[in-house]
Design an enzyme around this catalytic site. Structure first.
Site, short mmCIF file in Angstrom:
data_model
loop_
_atom_site.label_atom_id
_atom_site.label_comp_id
_atom_site.label_asym_id
_atom_site.label_seq_id
_atom_site.Cartn_x
_atom_site.Cartn_y
_atom_site.Cartn_z
N HIS A 1 -16.87 15.11 42.77
CA HIS A 1 -16.53 16.47 42.34
C HIS A 1 -17.59 17.08 41.42
CE1 HIS A 1 -12.00 15.05 42.62
NE2 HIS A 1 -12.57 15.16 43.81
N GLU B 1 -26.13 27.31 57.59
CA GLU B 1 -25.57 26.01 57.21
C GLU B 1 -26.54 24.91 57.66
OE1 GLU B 1 -22.88 24.42 55.54
OE2 GLU B 1 -24.10 22.72 56.20
N GLY C 1 -10.61 14.12 51.16
CA GLY C 1 -9.29 13.53 51.42
C GLY C 1 -8.20 14.56 51.55
N TYR D 1 -16.05 25.81 50.84
CA TYR D 1 -14.92 26.66 50.42
C TYR D 1 -15.36 28.06 49.99
CZ TYR D 1 -12.26 22.46 50.96
OH TYR D 1 -11.67 21.36 51.52
N GLY D 2 -16.36 28.12 49.07
CA GLY D 2 -16.80 29.43 48.57
C GLY D 2 -17.36 30.28 49.69
N PHE E 1 -10.84 21.59 45.09
CA PHE E 1 -11.09 22.65 46.08
C PHE E 1 -10.10 23.80 46.06
CE2 PHE E 1 -9.18 19.73 49.49
CZ PHE E 1 -8.09 20.54 49.82
N VAL F 1 -31.96 26.28 54.20
CA VAL F 1 -32.74 27.22 53.39
C VAL F 1 -33.57 26.41 52.41
CG1 VAL F 1 -32.66 29.22 51.86
CG2 VAL F 1 -30.90 28.93 53.61
N GLY G 1 -17.63 20.46 52.43
CA GLY G 1 -16.87 19.33 51.90
C GLY G 1 -15.53 19.12 52.56
N GLY H 1 -18.41 25.76 43.81
CA GLY H 1 -17.98 24.90 42.70
C GLY H 1 -18.83 25.03 41.44
N ASN I 1 -8.28 17.47 41.49
CA ASN I 1 -9.21 17.64 42.60
C ASN I 1 -9.51 19.14 42.75
OD1 ASN I 1 -7.07 15.59 42.83
ND2 ASN I 1 -8.47 14.72 44.30
N GLU J 1 -5.51 9.54 41.20
CA GLU J 1 -5.07 9.46 42.59
C GLU J 1 -4.76 8.00 42.90
OE1 GLU J 1 -7.92 9.57 46.56
OE2 GLU J 1 -8.32 10.93 44.94
P1 FAE Z 1 -19.28 22.55 49.71
O1 FAE Z 1 -17.94 22.36 50.30
O2 FAE Z 1 -20.01 21.36 49.19
O3 FAE Z 1 -20.19 23.31 50.80
C1 FAE Z 1 -21.55 23.56 50.62
C2 FAE Z 1 -22.22 23.67 51.98
O4 FAE Z 1 -23.54 24.18 51.80
C3 FAE Z 1 -22.39 22.33 52.70
O5 FAE Z 1 -21.88 22.42 54.01
C4 FAE Z 1 -23.91 22.09 52.70
O6 FAE Z 1 -24.37 21.42 53.86
C5 FAE Z 1 -24.44 23.51 52.66
N1 FAE Z 1 -25.79 23.60 52.08
C6 FAE Z 1 -26.23 23.03 50.95
N2 FAE Z 1 -27.54 23.35 50.70
C7 FAE Z 1 -27.92 24.14 51.76
C8 FAE Z 1 -29.16 24.76 52.09
N3 FAE Z 1 -30.23 24.65 51.32
N4 FAE Z 1 -29.21 25.48 53.25
C9 FAE Z 1 -28.12 25.60 54.05
N5 FAE Z 1 -26.92 25.01 53.77
C10 FAE Z 1 -26.82 24.30 52.63
O7 FAE Z 1 -19.23 23.59 48.52
N6 FAE Z 1 -11.73 17.88 46.55
C11 FAE Z 1 -10.40 18.12 46.53
O8 FAE Z 1 -9.96 19.13 45.98
N7 FAE Z 1 -9.54 17.23 47.15
C12 FAE Z 1 -9.97 16.08 47.73
O9 FAE Z 1 -9.16 15.31 48.27
C13 FAE Z 1 -11.37 15.80 47.71
N8 FAE Z 1 -11.85 14.66 48.26
C14 FAE Z 1 -13.22 14.48 48.34
C15 FAE Z 1 -13.71 13.35 48.98
C16 FAE Z 1 -15.08 13.20 49.15
C17 FAE Z 1 -15.62 11.98 49.83
C18 FAE Z 1 -15.97 14.18 48.65
C19 FAE Z 1 -17.46 14.04 48.82
C20 FAE Z 1 -15.48 15.30 48.00
C21 FAE Z 1 -14.12 15.46 47.83
N9 FAE Z 1 -13.59 16.58 47.21
C22 FAE Z 1 -12.24 16.78 47.14
C23 FAE Z 1 -14.48 17.62 46.62
C24 FAE Z 1 -14.55 18.89 47.47
O10 FAE Z 1 -14.77 18.59 48.82
C25 FAE Z 1 -15.69 19.78 46.92
O11 FAE Z 1 -15.39 20.07 45.56
C26 FAE Z 1 -15.83 21.08 47.69
O12 FAE Z 1 -16.14 20.84 49.03
C27 FAE Z 1 -16.92 21.95 47.08
O13 FAE Z 1 -16.85 23.23 47.68
P2 FAE Z 1 -18.07 24.24 47.62
O14 FAE Z 1 -17.63 25.52 48.22
O15 FAE Z 1 -18.59 24.26 46.24
#
Ligand code: FAE
Length: 526
Positions: A465, A70, A140, A50-51, A505, A270, A135, A493, A503, A382
Site C-alpha cells: 500500500h 497504460e 485481494g 483506481y484514480g 482502494f 510514458v 492494482g 494513491g 486497505n 487482515e
Molecule cells: P494503481 O492501481 O497502482 O494503477 C496505476 C497504473 O499505472 C498501473 O496499471 C501501472 O501499470 C500504470 N503505470 C505506472 N507507471 C506508468 C507509466 N510510466 N506509463 C504508463 N502506465 C503506467 O494506482 N488495496 C485494497 O484496498 N484492498 C486489498 O485487498 C489490496 N490488496 C493488495 C494486494 C496486493 C498484492 C497489492 C500489490 C496491492 C493491494 N492493495 C489492496 C493496494 C491497491 O491495489 C492499491 O492501493 C491501488 O491499486 C492503488 O491505486 P492507484 O489508482 O493509486
C-alpha cells in the site's frame, strides 16, 4: 570423433548458426520497424488503476474524448489466462526471470509483461499491479471504508459528512462491493483459516470484523458447488483472477469504454513529460511488446494531463521529468510518503492437532482484527489466507498501523531511479504492535512466531500500500490540480499522506470521485 558423431555435431552447429542468424535478423527487423508517431489529443490519463478509471468514466460521461496510456497489457483483449499461486506463468511477474511473491520464490519464468511487479528499495520492497485495471488485477479485493475519526484526522479539510453519505456509498456501488454470507463462511472448508483466526482472536481478547470485498461471493458459492469454473477456490489472486473478481476492467473501465469516448492504449509506457510554452504537455512514450522489447517511440501532445500511474509511478514521472527536462515540480512533491503501516507477520503451530488452518483455502480474505481504538497498540489486521495446497498450520497477518514517521521520495540522477528515504526507524512502532499481537495470540492459543517467514517472522519490508508524495491540498490544490501547473492533475494513491488505517482502494476511489467531480464543475476540461 567418429563419423556419425561428426555429422551430428556439424548438423547441430549449422542449425544453431542459422537459428542465431535468423534471431539476429528478426531483432534487426524489429529495430528497423520502430515507428515514431506524433499524436495530438485533448486529454491524456496515464495509468488505468483506481484514480485513472474513475477519471476516465466521469470525463467520458461528460462527453470528453480521453486517451489512456497504460504500460501493462490488456489481458481481456489478449485472451491469455491468469496463472494461479501454485503454478506461476505469464501473468505472475512483470518481465522477471523468477517469481516475485512475498515468499517461496522457487519458480523460474520466461520474462513476460505480467501483472505483478516488485520495486526493490534498500529497506523496503513495494508490490504494484501492471495491466489494464492496475492494482485491481492483483489485489485481494478487500474493500474497506476507513474509520470516520481517522479519515477526519488525515483529511481535516475534507467534508467527512459528504464522503460518508455520498462518495463512499457511491464507490462501493460502482466497485460492486459485497459481503460473504455468514452461513457459507461457517460451512465452507475453504474458510477454516478465517474461522480459526477469529476464534483465536476472541480467545486472546481481540475484536474481529467482517471485511467486504469486490469478489462476487455468489459466484464463489457456485464455485464451491462445482457449477462454474473455480478461481478464488483455485488459488488465483495476486497473479490475477480468471473469474469472480470485479476488477476495474469489469466496472469503471468497462462503463467508460461503453460511452465510446475512451481509448485505452496498452503496453504504452510514458517515459518523461515536458511542459510546453503554451502550458500544454508533450509525453515521450515507448510502446513495448509482451517480452518488453521496444516496438515504437511515440510522442503524445495534450492540453490536459492526468497522472494516475499509482503512487510510485506518478512520483517517478514527476521527479524524473524534473531531473531530465527541468519539469517544474512543487517543493512538496515526494514528501509525506508512507507504507500505510503495512507489516507482515505470522504464527506457526496453529491448531496442529485439529487440522490447522486448513489444507484448502480461499484466496479472498473476509476477516479482520480491529485493535484500532487501543491507545497503546492501535492496528488493524487482515486474517490472510496461505493457500499452499496443503495444511501448514500457519496463520498469516497483514497488519495496518498508523505511520508516525513519514518517508520521502527523491530522484537519483546518477542511477536514474527513485530513492526512498525509509528505514527501520520508520517501522519501530509497527514492529512493537506486531510483537504485542503475536505474543498475545500465542499466549491465549499456543503457537509460535513464524521464524522461517520474512525476517525472523517480521516483514517490515513488505509493502502493498504505497501512499503519498503528492498530498491533496499540499502538493496539489484541494481537487488534485498540481501546484505550479495549469493543466496537470494527480488522481491516485499519492494524494493520501502515507496512511489511511485500512486497505486503501476504497479511499483512493472516493477521493478520485470527489476531485474529478469538482474539477469538471470548475470547467477545468472545457
Ligand atoms: P494503481 O492501481 O497502482 O494503477 C496505476 C497504473 O499505472 C498501473 O496499471 C501501472 O501499470 C500504470 N503505470 C505506472 N507507471 C506508468 C507509466 N510510466 N506509463 C504508463 N502506465 C503506467 O494506482 N488495496 C485494497 O484496498 N484492498 C486489498 O485487498 C489490496 N490488496 C493488495 C494486494 C496486493 C498484492 C497489492 C500489490 C496491492 C493491494 N492493495 C489492496 C493496494 C491497491 O491495489 C492499491 O492501493 C491501488 O491499486 C492503488 O491505486 P492507484 O489508482 O493509486
Amino acid at each position: 570423433m567418429d563419423r556419425k558423431n561428426f555429422i551430428r555435431t556439424s548438423a547441430l552447429a549449422i542449425s544453431g548458426f542459422y537459428f542465431l542468424q535468423s534471431e539476429l535478423f528478426r531483432a534487426a527487423e524489429r529495430k528497423n520497424s520502430r515507428i515514431t508517431e506524433n499524436t495530438d489529443v485533448p486529454i491524456v490519463i496515464i495509468g488505468s488503476g483506481y484514480g485513472g478509471a474513475v477519471s476516465a468514466l466521469r470525463l467520458c460521461e461528460a462527453g470528453k474524448k480521453v486517451v489512456m496510456l497504460e504500460m501493462g497489457l490488456n489481458w481481456e483483449k489478449a485472451g491469455i489466462p491468469f496463472s494461479n499461486l501454485l503454478k506461476p506463468g505469464k501473468s505472475s511477474a512483470w518481465l522477471k526471470k523468477k517469481s516475485i511473491a512475498p515468499f517461496m520464490n522457487i519458480f523460474s519464468l520466461t520474462p513476460f509483461t505480467g501483472i505483478l511487479d516488485r520495486l526493490d528499495f534498500e529497506h523496503i520492497n513495494i508490490w504494484v499491479g501492471r495491466g489494464v485495471g492496475g492494482g485491481s488485477l492483483v489485489n485481494g479485493g478487500m474493500a474497506v471504508t476507513p474509520k470516520e475519526s481517522y479519515f477526519k484526522e488525515i483529511f481535516p479539510d475534507l467534508d467527512a459528512d459528504k464522503f460518508y453519505s455520498h462518495y463512499f456509498p457511491l464507490v462501493r456501488e460502482e466497485l460492486k462491493v459485497n459481503v460473504i454470507d455468514e452461513q457459507f463462511l461457517k460451512d465452507c472448508p475453504y474458510y477454516k483459516f478465517t474461522r480459526v483466526g477469529e476464534e483465536e482472536a476472541h480467545k486472546a481478547g481481540f475484536k474481529t470484523m467482517r471485511v467486504p470485498n469486490v469478489y462476487d461471493f455468489k459466484y464463489m458459492e457456485k464455485e464451491f458447488r462445482n457449477e462454474v469454473p473455480r478461481s478464488a477456490l483455485n488459488t488465483e489472486v495476486i497473479y490475477g483472477n480468471n473469474y469472480g473478481k470485479n476488477s476495474l476492467d469489469k466496472t469503471y473501465l468497462r462503463k467508460a469504454l461503453e460511452t465510446g469516448n475512451l481509448e485505452i492504449l496498452d503496453l504504452h509506457r510514458v517515459q518523461t513529460i515536458q511542459l510546453n510554452d503554451d502550458k500544454s504537455y508533450t509525453l515521450n512514450v515507448q510502446q513495448i511488446d509482451t517480452s518488453g522489447i521496444l516496438v515504437a517511440d511515440k510522442v503524445f501532445n495534450c492540453k490536459k494531463l492526468i497522472l494516475s500511474a499509482g503512487t510510485m509511478g506518478t512520483l517517478q514521472l514527476l521527479l524524473q521529468s524534473h531531473a531530465e527536462n527541468n519539469f517544474p515540480v512543487h517543493e512538496k512533491i515526494g514528501k509525506k510518503w508512507g507504507n500505510n503501516g503495512n507489516f507482515m507477520t505470522g504464527r506457526n503451530w496453529v491448531k496442529p492437532l485439529s487440522g490447522g488452518t486448513g489444507a484448502k483455502q480461499s484466496t479472498i480474505p473476509v476477516g479482520g482484527i480491529d485493535n484500532w481504538e487501543d491507545p497503546e497498540h492501535p492496528f488493524f489486521t487482515e486474517i490472510a489466507p496461505l493457500p499452499m495446497g496443503m495444511d501448514v498450520a500457519t496463520a498469516l497477518y497483514l497488519l495496518i498501523n498508523r505511520v508516525d514517521k513519514k518517508g520521502e521520495v527523491t530522484y537519483n540522477k546518477t542511477s536514474q531511479s527513485l530513492t526512498l528515504n525509509w528505514d527501520k526507524s520508520n517501522t519501530v512502532k509497527m514492529k512493537e504492535n506486531a510483537q504485542y499481537f503475536i505474543r498475545k495470540m500465542n499466549k491465549a492459543n499456543g503457537g509460535t512466531r513464524s521464524h522461517l517467514l520474512f525476517n525472523n517472522g517480521f516483514g517490515a519490508d513488505i509493502c502493498y500500500h504505497p501512499l503519498g508524495g503528492c498530498v491533496l491540498g499540499e502538493a496539489t490544490n484541494e481537487f488534485g490540480k498540481l501546484k505550479n501547473h495549469e493543466n496537470l492533475y494527480v488522481l491516485d494513491g499519492s494524494l493520501i499522506p502515507g496512511t489511511i488505517g485500512v486497505n486503501p482502494f476504497v479511499t483512493i476511489t472516493a477521493i478520485a470521485e470527489y476531485c474529478i467531480e469538482n474539477l469538471i464543475k470548475q470547467n477545468e476540461f472545457v
